[in-house]
Design an enzyme around this catalytic site. Structure first.
Site, mmCIF file in Angstrom:
data_model
loop_
_atom_site.group_PDB
_atom_site.id
_atom_site.type_symbol
_atom_site.label_atom_id
_atom_site.label_comp_id
_atom_site.label_asym_id
_atom_site.label_seq_id
_atom_site.Cartn_x
_atom_site.Cartn_y
_atom_site.Cartn_z
ATOM 1 N N CYS A 225 0.831 -1.206 0.000
ATOM 2 C CA CYS A 225 0.000 0.000 0.000
ATOM 3 C C CYS A 225 0.866 1.258 0.000
ATOM 4 O O CYS A 225 0.476 2.283 -0.550
ATOM 5 C CB CYS A 225 -0.949 0.000 1.186
ATOM 6 S SG CYS A 225 -0.144 -0.224 2.774
ATOM 7 N N HIS A 472 -0.720 1.175 7.660
ATOM 8 C CA HIS A 472 -1.356 1.208 6.352
ATOM 9 C C HIS A 472 -1.105 2.574 5.727
ATOM 10 O O HIS A 472 -1.014 3.584 6.434
ATOM 11 C CB HIS A 472 -2.860 0.944 6.527
ATOM 12 C CG HIS A 472 -3.625 0.945 5.236
ATOM 13 N ND1 HIS A 472 -3.179 0.299 4.118
ATOM 14 C CD2 HIS A 472 -4.806 1.523 4.895
ATOM 15 C CE1 HIS A 472 -4.060 0.474 3.144
ATOM 16 N NE2 HIS A 472 -5.047 1.208 3.593
#
Length: 1169
Positions: A225, A472
């Protein structure tokens, strides 16, 4: 994505290191309200400090947080806390957000010497499948003596059926918890507080990014990500995209081996695809394997490496210099003398700037700090070549800024006290418009072009959500620089407003009001989602940067390639949609046996993966299949008979019976349902028997029970060759001797040749191949349909030695154990070395002997082997000890899998001799001048430390011939163990050198009430931070601090001017109690046996470190090339700093002239060399 890292608590609260979230193991002995709890795996015995790195796959979370939040505070008073004879204890249920919650504690620790505490979904066993709820929460142990000393830790977690509890296995040491003087358990009562904020979720299961926003996302490969957010940012800079499109590539290039083509392909798909785009071709072009894709890399490093590679590929093309034009700026480092006319400057370029977050309120404050002037004076004067030591000013100013300004925010820093990296979640603001000409251009150098207006508008905000060990990444981008922002989070793209993109990414804290109960005190949570990279575009250049692209910008071959890919994709999609109408049919013929046996397979008959497959409609009958095969292969329908394959109990596959008349007339779908359930996949496997009798004489379905279909292989020991020679029927009542002549004819042997027959029975886990008695019937030998008979010329005893493998069983053993091993030099683990064919049953000595022969080395015992780690795809950290593994198969075995790689290195001495000795780093201190010298010695492990002295005497100068010696170890600048002279060499810790000092005369003559104490150097900047070399010091009975100071100053030879600034303290639990000159020091020391660690008491010398702190790393990898941690290394003279780099950190390098100092910045950590 779920962030597993437990957020860092507020600074004013005392705390331990960030602890891991660990699922609670199932265990009996529970107190409190009970329900059936879905519980996780048993944690390991070791205490792991810090949250566990875990970035979940893209499928783990399909929900997007929306602002609606329910919050509540729950207080739990546990009476008789120390008397609870249970392993774990639940609180009463409490309601937040309409859900039932409860707190779970392990009063004696969850297999650790820490209080373990978790938040648990109370009714998880009653919830429907697929449930999930997102909560940010904090758990605290209230300090009943001083509420400000309460210990609180936070976390964010997506609770679900697999992870219905989440929290902290190592919340706080039990030693601190049960110490009543510290206030956490008072009158045997412990007060626990839980603050929970439950955020509503929105289902994105059927969300269409392209339809809703016009943009598509990027697929996450596991932990990519961070890369996806960077790629989306670069893609939405049209000038950059156009430059990538114009890089020369050809139709013969492959994306997986060509970064420009892979990036062109990715950008084109982002531009034209209706669904999220995969990044595997791009990561393959980086040279990454699957392991890299599941490891978070450094974003700033990835950005720089990618741009550097593109920059090199652009040289000599029409887009040469495009990267520099976009991202390159320049600054000037200077040192200017104050009292004389002398100035040194140096111009350097940058592609991005790393800005401090700690101690800065916003971007402008960071720029102020960036250009702040440092005074070089006093002991830190500047050495001018012309004027000698001078007072000077040192600083940096910008010559020019690039059109696209990339700002890396240093959200991570190294904490020396905890010896770990921390994420900085402080509030840090950044403007929509950034004016770098403010205050009359205070950031600009005199050489800057003032006609250029450095007014920037914000284009992208890259966000990290989580902690230092895991998290993330996603990005907020406004592609057209309009008021509309978009959030790019892996596959999903959503529209967002400006507040969401800016203000909510500042970090800091948020206050949430109570939604339950009468308590009006707001609940404060740390914002763990915050910006770590900003991209600004200069207003005067935005028309050029945000340019239009047309179809001509994309090369023709790229469009053709991607159109073909799309067509293939559509074709596969169609096949998948129609798959329910078809059955995969694999028909094996004799030609497949001849093609494969002896080449691709030796055991059994065929590798089905190498057999052609056919798609047949499920309603088609076998007779119709025969007609199709007749057209395909020219085999008459009446000559075809199909046999069903069966998996036997010994895991072999053999044709077992022919199809019946009913089965041949039935649909394939019916046949599949009848026989495929016995096979490992959904394909229908058949063997085609072709009748070779008279023309027009058909072959009937089924067969006579007396007939047995056998398959034959012929072995030649001279050529070591095994081949398939055919199949035919025999009578069950017949004998093998009946078919010898036919076998001789097939093999081309003379009539009457004596042959040996063997039945091939199985090959896993061991080979089983037995001789067949020629005069016993096939039925008596239990020979049946599909059995394999291998035969060869009989090998006479006098010719056995002529062949390596004289018989079929010996050849099968060779094939079964044959293993090609790839050997690589340990120093160059990524480079190919040489390959050897060995046997899995080769002994340790056999293997090293073969390697030595390959390397033309006379002594095989100087070869040392190291195993391969399948997970990291690197060498294991420990070598194979001499003859510790018996066979090659043991060396290649790795977590229930076999690999084919071993590493070797060549030693100067035989390995047995090396393993019987120990290499020690020695730090020796002379008693007279207290000077320390360093030595490396190798001695037998069974020798004592006293034996070591005899060898050391030849290397050092002793103060006297009858000197006594003290042996001790040091860790993190503190004495960790004292050794006895009779201790074995092998008992010495491997962490750091062994310290040896001559015992001073005054310590030999100590009085009965005198005491030998440890003395450590430290700084106290809110936390005690040790540095320098510790030492032993004798304090006399009744001696005042004033007298001790005189002796310590003399020992350390500290100038009076510096020594006056020193403070002396009695330190225990890392808490200093400062001493006055009149204090009798020994009165502060409790009488106890020597202890180390938190309980240790010592004399502390507080002063400013005049030399760099030396770091000791007990857990460092032996190989510098081992993953997963990147190591940033700073050298200052002979001292070594090592920092673990982390996601979102980075490597900023600025060379400062004059005094030859260079500044390095690693994820917020700065050092000077």
């Amino acid at each position: 994505m779920v962030v597993s890292g437990a957020p860092e608590p507020q600074q004013e609260q005392p705390q331990q290191d960030q602890d891991e979230e660990m699922l609670v193991p199932h265990q009996d002995g529970i107190e409190g309200p009970q329900q059936d709890v879905v519980e996780g795996p048993q944690p390991q015995q070791d205490v792991v400090e810090g949250p566990q790195p875990m970035e979940e796959s893209v499928s783990a979370v399909e929900n997007q947080l929306v602002p609606d939040t329910s919050t509540s505070r729950f207080t739990w008073c546990i009476e008789n806390f120390s008397k609870r004879n249970v392993r774990k204890h639940y609180s009463d249920d409490f309601i937040v957000g309409g859900y039932k919650w409860r707190v779970l504690v392990f009063p004696r620790g969850n297999n650790v010497d820490y209080l373990s505490m978790y938040l648990d979904v109370a009714d998880s066993n009653l919830l429907p499948p697929g449930w999930s709820r997102n909560a940010q929460f904090s758990l605290a142990v209230v300090n009943q003596l001083d509420s400000k000393a309460s210990l609180r830790k936070e976390a964010i977690h997506l609770f679900n059926s697999r992870e219905s509890d989440w929290g902290f296995t190592s919340f706080m040491p039990l030693m601190d918890l049960y110490d009543s003087s510290k206030g956490y358990v008072v009158n045997d009562k412990c007060i626990i507080e839980a603050e929970v904020a439950v955020r509503k979720t929105f289902d994105f299961w059927n969300y269409d990014s392209k339809r809703m926003t016009g943009y598509v996302g990027l697929k996450n490969q596991g932990a990519t990500c961070y890369m996806n957010s960077l790629l989306q940012t670069l893609y939405h800079i049209p000038y950059f995209r156009k430059a990538v499109y114009h890089m020369p590539t050809t139709e013969n290039d492959t994306p997986s081996g060509n970064i420009p083509l892979a990036l062109q392909s990715l950008f084109y798909k982002l531009q034209h695809s209706d669904n999220s785009v995969a990044t595997k071709e791009l990561t393959k072009s980086f040279g990454w394997d699957s392991y890299d894709s599941f490891m978070q890399h450094d974003v700033q490093e990835l950005n720089r490496v990618l741009c550097e590679k593109l920059e090199n590929k652009m040289k000599g093309t029409t887009v040469e210099g495009a990267i520099q034009k976009l991202f390159e700026g320049h600054h000037m480092n200077y040192i200017e003398c104050i009292n004389v006319d002398s100035k040194s400057t140096r111009k350097e370029s940058f592609y991005d700037l790393a800005l401090d977050v700690k101690g800065c309120s916003d971007v402008y404050a960071s720029f102020d700090k960036y250009v702040a002037v440092e005074r070089l004076e006093g002991d830190n004067k500047y050495q001018s070549e012309e004027h000698g030591l001078q007072d000077a000013k040192k600083g940096m100013l910008f010559i020019d800024f690039p059109p696209v300004l990339q700002l890396q925010l240093k959200r991570f820093e190294y904490d020396f006290v905890r010896d770990t990296m921390l994420k900085i979640n402080d509030r840090y603001e950044f403007p929509l418009q950034l004016d770098l000409d403010r205050d009359d251009g205070k950031y600009l150098s005199p050489d800057a072009d003032r006609s250029v207006r450095n007014l920037y508008t914000l284009h992208s905000v890259l966000v990290h959500s989580g902690g230092v060990h895991g998290g993330h990444y996603y990005a907020f981008i406004r592609p057209k620089l309009s008021d509309q922002w978009y959030k790019f989070e892996d596959e999903r793209v959503t529209k967002e407003d400006m507040k969401r993109a800016l203000e909510e990414q500042y970090g800091g804290e948020e206050e949430l009001p109570h939604t339950n109960g009468l308590n009006t005190t707001p609940i404060r949570f740390t914002k763990h989602s915050n910006a770590y990279m900003l991209v600004y575009i200069r207003e005067s250049d935005k028309e050029k940067i945000i340019c239009d692209l047309d179809d001509e910008d994309v090369s023709k071959h790229l469009k053709v390639r991607l159109r073909k890919e799309q067509e293939e994709k559509e074709c596969k999609k169609k096949e998948k949609a129609e798959a329910h109408m078809f059955t995969t049919l694999k028909v094996v013929q004799d030609s497949d046996f001849k093609e494969q046996i002896g080449r691709h397979v030796h055991f059994d008959l065929v590798d089905f993966d190498k057999v052609n497959s056919f798609r047949a409609l499920k309603n088609m009958s076998i007779n119709q299949v025969k007609e199709e095969l007749s057209k395909e292969f020219g085999i008459p329908v009446e000559s075809q008979r199909f046999w069903v394959w069966a998996k036997r109990q010994n895991f072999t596959y053999r044709p077992s019976r022919p199809l019946t008349f009913l089965e041949e007339t039935s649909a394939i779908g019916f046949l599949k349902d009848a026989i495929v359930a016995k096979l490992p996949n959904s394909e229908v496997r058949l063997f085609l028997e072709v009748h070779s009798g008279q023309e027009n004489q058909g072959i009937a379905p089924g067969k006579n029970k007396e007939d047995i279909l056998l398959f034959f292989k012929l072995y030649d020991p001279e050529k070591e060759d095994l081949r398939y020679v055919g199949n035919f029927f025999v009578k069950a009542s017949g004998k093998p001797s009946d078919i010898v002549e036919r076998l001789n004819e097939i093999a081309g042997f003379p009539s009457g040749e004596d042959v040996e027959l063997y039945e091939e029975i199985k090959f896993e886990p061991d080979v089983m191949c037995v001789r067949i008695e020629s005069n016993i019937s096939f039925r008596s030998s239990q020979i049946d349909n599909g059995d394999i008979i291998c035969y060869q010329k009989r090998c006479l005893p006098d010719s056995m030695d002529r062949y390596r493998y004289p018989s079929v069983p010996s050849f099968f053993e060779y094939i079964h154990n044959r293993q090609v091993v790839h050997f690589r030099l340990l120093e160059k683990p990524k480079e190919e070395g040489f390959s050897l064919e060995l046997s899995k049953r080769s002994t340790y000595d056999d293997v090293v002997e073969k390697v030595a022969q390959q390397l033309r080395l006379d002594d095989p015992s100087k070869i040392r082997l190291t195993q391969y780690n399948l997970s990291s795809q690197q060498p294991k950290p420990h070598h194979i000890k001499y003859r510790s593994l018996n066979y090659l198969s043991d060396m290649l075995h790795n977590h229930n899998q076999m690999c084919d790689i071993l590493y070797y290195d060549i030693l100067d001495i035989p390995l047995p001799e090396l393993e019987s000795t120990r290499s020690l780093k020695i730090a020796f201190q002379n008693a007279t001048n207290h000077e320390m010298s360093f030595h490396t010695m190798r001695l037998p492990k069974n020798n004592t430390l006293l034996d070591l002295i005899e060898d050391l005497k030849s290397k050092v100068e002793l103060s006297c011939n009858d000197a006594e010696f003290r042996f001790f170890g040091v860790h993190l600048h503190k004495i960790c163990k004292v050794y006895q002279p009779g201790d074995k060499i092998d008992s010495v810790s491997e962490h750091g050198p062994l310290y040896i000092e001559e015992v001073p005369e005054e310590q030999k003559n100590a009085g009965p009430h005198d005491r030998l104490v440890h003395v450590y150097h430290f700084e106290d900047n809110r936390h005690v931070q040790y540095f320098g070399e510790p030492f032993f010091f004798l304090i006399r009975d009744g001696e005042a601090l004033s007298d001790i100071k005189v002796r310590i100053q003399k020992r350390l030879q500290v100038p009076d001017e510096q020594f006056l600034k020193w403070k002396f303290a009695h330190v225990t639990f890392s808490r200093p109690e400062y001493l006055q000159d009149s204090d009798i020091v020994l009165n502060r020391f409790h009488k106890q046996k020597p202890v180390y660690g938190a309980w240790e008491q010592h004399l502390g010398l507080e002063h400013t470190a005049t030399t760099p702190r030396r770091s000791y790393f007990g857990s460092q990898n032996r190989h510098s090339f081992e993953k997963p941690d990147m190591r940033a290394v700073l050298f200052q003279k002979q001292y070594l700093y090592v920092f673990s780099d982390v996601h979102g950190g980075g490597f900023a390098y600025n060379s400062l002239c004059g005094n030859l100092s260079e500044e390095f910045s690693f994820g917020g950590c700065t050092g000077f060399v």
